[in-house]
Design an enzyme around this catalytic site. Sequence first.
Site, PDB file in Angstrom:
ATOM      1  N   HIS A  94       0.825  -0.977   0.100  1.00 42.18           N
ATOM      2  CA  HIS A  94       0.077   0.114  -0.020  1.00 42.18           C
ATOM      3  C   HIS A  94       0.925   1.351  -0.037  1.00 42.18           C
ATOM      4  CE1 HIS A  94      -3.254  -2.433   2.028  1.00 42.18           C
ATOM      5  NE2 HIS A  94      -3.068  -3.049   0.894  1.00 42.18           N
ATOM      6  N   HIS A 151      -8.937  -2.456  -5.227  1.00 36.41           N
ATOM      7  CA  HIS A 151      -8.014  -2.678  -4.294  1.00 36.41           C
ATOM      8  C   HIS A 151      -6.959  -3.755  -4.912  1.00 36.41           C
ATOM      9  CE1 HIS A 151      -5.747  -2.803  -0.513  1.00 36.41           C
ATOM     10  NE2 HIS A 151      -5.699  -4.119  -0.666  1.00 36.41           N
ATOM     11  N   ASP A 161      -2.734  -2.971  -5.039  1.00 33.67           N
ATOM     12  CA  ASP A 161      -1.909  -4.010  -4.819  1.00 33.67           C
ATOM     13  C   ASP A 161      -0.818  -4.148  -5.984  1.00 33.67           C
ATOM     14  OD1 ASP A 161      -2.573  -4.407  -2.282  1.00 33.67           O
ATOM     15  OD2 ASP A 161      -3.570  -6.097  -2.736  1.00 33.67           O
ATOM     16  N   HIS A 173      -0.243 -10.986  -5.382  1.00 33.87           N
ATOM     17  CA  HIS A 173       1.162 -10.564  -5.334  1.00 33.87           C
ATOM     18  C   HIS A 173       1.930 -11.303  -5.923  1.00 33.87           C
ATOM     19  CE1 HIS A 173      -0.413  -7.590  -2.329  1.00 33.87           C
ATOM     20  NE2 HIS A 173      -0.732  -8.502  -1.692  1.00 33.87           N
TER      21      HIS A 173
END
Length: 332
Positions: free
Chosen positions: A98, A260, A264, A287
Site C-alpha cells: 500500500h 484494491h 496492490d 502479489h
Amino acid sequence: MRQTMSERHTSGLEPGQMWLTRKTVDRRIEFRGHGLHGGQPALLQVLPAPAGHGIVFVRSDLPVGEGRIEARYDLVSDTRLCTRLTNEFGASVSTIEHLMAALAGAGVSDALIRIDGAEVPILDGSAQPFTQGLARVGLRALPMAVRGMRILEPVSVVDGDRVAELRPSPGGPAMSLDLEFEIDFDDAAIGRQKYAMSLSPDGFAAELADCRTFCKLAEVEGLRKIGLAQGGGLENAIVVDQGRVLNPEGLRRPDEFVRHKMLDAVGDLALAGSPILGRYVGKRAGHEMTNRLLHALFAAPDCWEWAEAIPTAALPTRRRMTVEGNRTALAV
C-alpha cells in the site's frame, strides 16, 4: 536498482513535450499504527532522498548496515498474504504494497523509509493515509529525468485461471501505464468485477487510493489460529461473509474489491524500480503473479526498452467497471 542486462536508450517523444523529473518528499512525514499480521505498534517515516537513490527501507531497530532493504522485485521473499522484502542479512519488511502504491501513484521515485519494526502499519487498510500524507508535505523535483521501461512485446505469466501480463500500448509509444484488472470470487458480496484506468497522480488519488484490503470472515478466523492477522479488524479491512459486507459503514465504492487488487498491483509493479510504460492486465492475479511477471520481464530484455523521459501532462482517467456480485454496473 541493479541492472542485469544491456541497456538500450530511446526517447520516442514529440518535440515540445514537458518532461517529468524524479521526485522525493519535500520533508519528513510520519505514520503510526500497527502491523496487520503481527499486530505490533509501528512507526514509519518517509524522508527525502537524492536523485537516483530509489525507494529504500531502513529498519531502525536493527544494527547499522543490516537493516537496509531496497524496494526491488528480486528481494521479494514472500507473497502469500502480502509482499515481503528480505535483504542479504535476513532482515525483512512486509506489507509494503500500500505504501509502495501511494509512492508510485504520486510519482515519488526516491525516498528513505525508516521503520522501527518488520511490518508497515496497515492504517485503514488502503493507501489513502499515505497518499494524503504525501500531498500534505508536498514533493520536491530532483535534477534527474525519469527513465521508464516501455513494453515492446507482450510478457505474461499464466497459472491456471490466473493471468498477469504486460503489453505494448495499442495507441503507439506508451507514455504511461494503463491497468486492467478482473476478479471473480464465489462470495456474492464480491462476485465478478472488472476495472480499467490509466495511472496518473490525480487518477490514483481519486480512483484507487481509498480502496481497502478485504477478506472472508472464515479466512480471518483461520489466520488468527496460526498467529496471523493479529492487527486486523473492521477498522482496516473489508470483511465479507456469505454475501454480506460486515463493516457497518459498508463499501466506499461498489467495486472497491477489484480496485484494491489494482492498487496492490501498482505497489508490486513499483518494485521494478522504474515506471512501466504499457498496459498491465491482471485476471485473478495477486502479489505472487505480479512478482513473477516482473521476473519474466527482466528475463526478456528484447520485450522492452528504456524511455529516457515521460511527459508531465496529466493523462485522463478512463474507467470501465462491471460488478456482477452486487448487481452494479458503470461505464465512463
